[in-house]
Structures are given as structure tokens and as C-alpha cells.
Design an enzyme around this catalytic site. Structure first.
Site, PDB file in Angstrom:
ATOM      1  CD  GLU A   1      28.606  -9.188  21.855  1.00  0.00           C
ATOM      2  OE1 GLU A   1      29.097 -10.121  21.074  1.00  0.00           O
ATOM      3  OE2 GLU A   1      27.445  -9.209  21.888  1.00  0.00           O
TER       4      GLU A   1
ATOM      5  CD  GLU B   1      24.979  -6.372  19.498  1.00  0.00           C
ATOM      6  OE1 GLU B   1      24.577  -7.517  19.573  1.00  0.00           O
ATOM      7  OE2 GLU B   1      25.827  -5.781  19.423  1.00  0.00           O
TER       8      GLU B   1
HETATM    9  C1  NOJ Z   1      26.638  -9.628  18.888  1.00  0.00           C
HETATM   10  C2  NOJ Z   1      27.746  -8.782  17.930  1.00  0.00           C
HETATM   11  O1  NOJ Z   1      27.820  -7.593  18.706  1.00  0.00           O
HETATM   12  C3  NOJ Z   1      27.304  -8.600  16.323  1.00  0.00           C
HETATM   13  O2  NOJ Z   1      28.463  -8.448  15.927  1.00  0.00           O
HETATM   14  C4  NOJ Z   1      26.442  -9.753  16.090  1.00  0.00           C
HETATM   15  O3  NOJ Z   1      26.618  -9.989  14.842  1.00  0.00           O
HETATM   16  C5  NOJ Z   1      25.295 -10.089  16.864  1.00  0.00           C
HETATM   17  N1  NOJ Z   1      25.566 -10.177  18.345  1.00  0.00           N
HETATM   18  C6  NOJ Z   1      24.459 -11.229  16.513  1.00  0.00           C
HETATM   19  O4  NOJ Z   1      25.035 -12.453  16.782  1.00  0.00           O
END
Ligand code: NOJ
Length: 472
Positions: free
Chosen positions: A171, A370
Site C-alpha cells: 500500500e 488483503e
Molecule cells: C491495510 C494494511 O496493509 C494493514 O497494515 C492494516 O492494518 C490493514 N489494512 C487493516 O486496516
């Protein structure tokens, strides 16, 4: 209505697993030779900013519990798992001396994955800039691009014989928006021009790391993980709404997607940046670096869509320019909400992403890196057998998988699905507020792990490589 059931099968060798990151799970953040990163430092100076004052120091203790954790992953059917290397653990000052304890730790962790037949996917940067690098400007400083490429090369040389899937960033838009626009990450700057420079340097850093990977001629693949939030206009017939959605897409999705996959920035984004006097400092040869170092695969984090409409008023030029100058947020009246978190749930978004990748990005191999549902105070749902009955999470995953399956059956080249996350973990400023895991982590009780209902359910999906659906 019938009670008939049927199965949706996923392609052979489909990856099933979860993702986490070093800073969010390892703990031992100031031990075993690790240098400080921006999170260690920010917690030191502003602990009150972190939910319940919990900082990165002891996060879930994977550092000492990794063996049992990896065994637990196997028990619930994982064949793959993503985590990251902590740059400041491996190279405490960001550049220079390597911490041998870190080399031993990561070697042991990777061996354990391989022993358990779980394919590790390793990310090089998950929001955790070494403090020494931030102190000389972080991603705003072009020197850090070189430092990152060197660090990446070290990782490939040290662990490349074990790791076959590398990702440069997780991200990368998040440190840009949170660190340089919205104050959720250190250094809490609000400045769109600086944000653009940070984004640009990050994209170059990713390409340079890939260049290093290619030059070593190892036998794996190098990719990137992007959080894609499809932009939907309020009204598909209204040109101003369409324009707003397009700009949101350019700024938040295509700013990394295009350089990473196509090796160049979209012309429309370049024009937008020029028109608003946001052009970053560019070095000679950058264009070719991007063009010659495209990713081999893409990981996509998908949580929620972005719904926008035309801005209701002209941006006040006395205020710092923000992305919101170009669109207003919009609440879709038919939206379904994660009422525990306040995020829209829009399962079809995953299908739209699948088709976008197929149609506009050369159908590059990709996986869902994710997807998941954060819920507060899940202890409410503990049953007599001490299991959290998180049916809402099962429902969430199931509905997303149905749409993903449709995308795959229409030809999108998706090779896996990872949930966020395996066990409840520390989530930056939110600490342990929102729980996402297949395993509950009891932070009052030595980080004791216990399986949730969703973990047991996922095991069946992963082991059968298929999803059982009730016919309606
Ligand atoms: C995106 C991120 O990669 C991660 O670090 C974060 O905790 C999760 N989403 C949940 O919000």
C-alpha cells in the site's frame, strides 16, 4: 427456496492464506539489535495518540511465538502467507551494518514456513521507515531511494534462495496520504506537493528494487501490493461526477498501478499534476527505470469502494490543496455497512477490480493480498466453548469469494486469496481496537491465541480449494 448446496471450485494451486506485517506482529521492537523506526519513535514522543496507549513494542509477539503460529496456520489450511521484513531490524540505521540477529531470525522464520509447506510472500516495506532514514527526509529525499534499493538487494541476496515471491511495497499510497496529507502517520505533514514527491520517489524505489532483483537472476518473482479502492461516481450519466470519480481513481489507484504494471504514469495524471503546480523533482533516466522494471505480479488489498460526486464548491485557495478539492465524498443510499467499523461493504468491488486488471492491465497475474473485516469488542460473541462466533466475518469472506470466483471464471488471472489477517494484530494508531484475525489474541493474557469460528470455516475452504454455497 431449496436447501441444495453446490461448490465453487478455485483454480489448481490457488493460494489460500493471510497477510500481516513485521511491525504489526513481531513485537520485540526495541530488542535483538533492531533500530528504531518511525513507529517506535512516534510512540515514544506521542503515546497518547495510540488507541489505549498501546505502541509497537510488544505487538503479538510473533518474534518468539512464530513456530507455534506457523503451525497454527498449517492447521487451518494455509498454503501461503505474507509478512514483511522490518528494514530497521535488518539494517538498524537503514544503511550500513547488518544486524546478524535479524538475519538469523528471518532465516528461521522462512525455514519454518518452508518446513510446513507454506509459501512465504515477503514484502520489503510495510509503512515502517527506519528512523535514521526519516531523519534525513524519508521518501522526500532521493537518497532514500538508493538506500531502499540497497536494502532490497541485501534481502534478495540473503534470503532469495528461500523466497520466491517478493513484493517491494505494501500500500505505498498510504504513507503518502497518511504521512503527508491526513496526519495518521509520522511525520504528519499536510502538503500535497510534498506528498506527490513522496509518491514519486516511492514508485522509483520500487522499480529500482525490481531492477536489482532482475540483475541477480534469481528464480522467483517480484511484485507490489496495492490497495485498490474502485471509484464509483454518484451518477454515471453526470459528466461532473464522472470527472470527480476519474480524478479520485488517478490519484489513489493509478498513481501506483500504472507505473508499477505499465511502466509509465497516465497522461491524465501528469496533466493534473502540472495544472496544479505539483510536479516532483525527477532525475534523468527515471522514465526508463519505470519502463524497464515492471512488476511480475500484483497483490491487491481490497476493503471498500470510494464513492464520489462533483465537488459542491470551489476549493478555498487559502487552504492547502488536498485531493478533496477535486471531489466530494458521497454516501450511496443502498450501501451495506460494516456497522462495527463504519466502512461500506461492497463485495462486487472485487469483481470490478478483477475485470479492470484483465481489461486494462494486460491480465497480469494477481492475487487478493488483503480482504477482511475489522470488528471492535469481539469478546461479545464468545460462546460456551470459548470460541468467538464471528459469523459476520464468514459472511463477508464468502460474499467476496463469490464475486472473485465470477471474475476468475470470466478470465481474470487471479492466483490466490489472502485474508487480513491470521491473528488479531496491532493496527498502527488504532492499536488493538479493531480485530481482524482468524485467531483471537488476548493481549491481557500473554497474547494467548484461540481460534475463532471463521478460522475453522476457512480451513474447509482452503483444504477443499472450493466454497460451498447454498442455492437460494
Ligand atoms: C491495510 C494494511 O496493509 C494493514 O497494515 C492494516 O492494518 C490493514 N489494512 C487493516 O486496516
Amino acid at each position: 427456496m431449496s436447501n441444495d448446496k453446490y461448490n465453487l471450485s478455485f483454480p489448481p494451486n490457488f493460494l489460500w492464506g493471510a497477510a500481516c506485517s513485521a511491525t504489526q506482529t513481531e513485537g520485540a521492537s526495541l530488542e535483538h539489535g533492531k533500530g528504531k523506526n518511525i513507529w517506535d519513535y512516534w510512540y515514544e514522543i506521542n503515546p497518547e495518540k495510540f488507541f489505549n496507549n498501546i505502541g509497537p513494542k510488544d505487538t503479538s509477539n510473533f518474534y518468539s511465538m512464530y513456530k507455534e503460529d506457523i503451525k497454527r496456520m498449517k492447521e487451518i489450511g494455509f498454503n501461503s502467507f505474507r509478512t514483511s521484513i522490518s528494514w530497521s531490524r535488518l539494517i538498524p540505521d537503514g544503511r550500513g551494518e547488518i544486524n546478524q540477529e535479524a538475519v538469523n531470525f528471518y532465516n528461521d522464520v522462512f525455514d519454518e514456513f518452508i518446513n510446513q509447506d507454506i509459501t512465504p510472500i515477503i514484502c520489503l516495506f510495510h509503512f515502517d521507515m527506519p528512523l535514521a532514514m526519516q531523519n534525513i527526509g524519508g521518501w522526500e529525499n532521493r537518497e532514500i531511494v538508493e538506500a531502499f534499493a540497497e536494502y532490497a538487494e541485501q534481502c534478495f541476496s540473503l534470503f532469495g534462495h528461500k523466497i520466491k515471491y517478493w513484493t517491494t511495497f505494501n500500500e505505498p499510497i498510504v504513507p503518502v496520504e497518511c504521512g503527508y496529507l491526513y496526519e495518521f502517520h509520522y511525520p504528519c505533514v499536510i502538503d500535497m506537493k510534498r506528498a506527490v514527491q513522496v509518491a514519486y520517489n516511492t514508485a522509483i524505489a520500487s522499480a529500482k528494487a525490481i531492477e536489482k532483483y532482475k540483475s541477480l537472476k534469481q528464480d522467483g518473482k517480484a511484485g507490489i501490493i496495492l490497495n485498490l479502492t474502485p471509484s464509483y461516481p454518484r451518477d454515471n450519466e453526470n459528466p461532473e461526477d464522472l470527472k470527480a470519480a476519474n480524478i479520485a481513481d488517478l490519484l489513489f489507484n493509478r498513481s501506483f498501478l500504472d507505473p508499477a504494471v505499465n511502466g509509465k504514469y497516465p497522461e491524465e495524471l501528469i496533466s493534473l499534476i502540472k495544472e496544479n503546480d505539483l510536479i516532483p523533482v525527477i532525475s534523468d533516466g527515471d522514465e526508463n527505470i519505470l519502463l524497464n522494471n515492471k512488476v511480475d505480479f500484483l497483490g491487491v488489498n481490497y476493503y471498500q469502494p470510494r464513492r464520489v460526486k462533483a465537488p459542491s464548491k470551489v476549493w478555498d485557495s487559502n487552504k492547502p490543496l488536498m485531493p478533496e478539492a477535486f471531489f466530494d465524498y458521497y454516501q450511496w443510499p443502498e450501501r451495506k455497512m460494516n456497522k462495527y467499523r463504519g466502512w461500506e461493504i461492497y463485495e462486487k468491488g472485487i469483481y470490478d477490480i478483477a475485470m479492470n486488471i484483465k481489461n486494462n492491465y494486460g491480465n497480469i497475474p494477481w492475487y487478493v493480498s488483503e480482504n477482511g473485516m475489522g470488528v471492535q469488542e469481539e469478546e461479545r460473541f464468545i460462546n460456551n466453548e470459548d470460541i468467538i462466533e464471528d459469523d459476520y466475518r464468514i459472511e463477508f469472506i464468502k460474499e467476496h469469494l463469490i464475486w472473485l470466483h465470477k471474475g476468475i471464471s470470466e478470465g481474470s488471472n487471479c492466483f490466490g486469496y489472502h485474508i487480513w489477517t491470521f491473528m488479531d494484530n496491532w493496527s498502527w494508531l488504532n492499536g488493538y481496537k479493531n480485530r481482524y484475525g482468524f485467531f483471537r489474541v488476548d493481549i491481557e493474557n500473554n497474547f494467548k491465541r484461540s481460534i475463532k469460528k471463521s478460522g475453522l470455516w476457512f480451513k474447509k475452504v482452503a483444504e477443499s480449494n472450493s466454497l460451498e454455497i447454498s442455492a437460494k
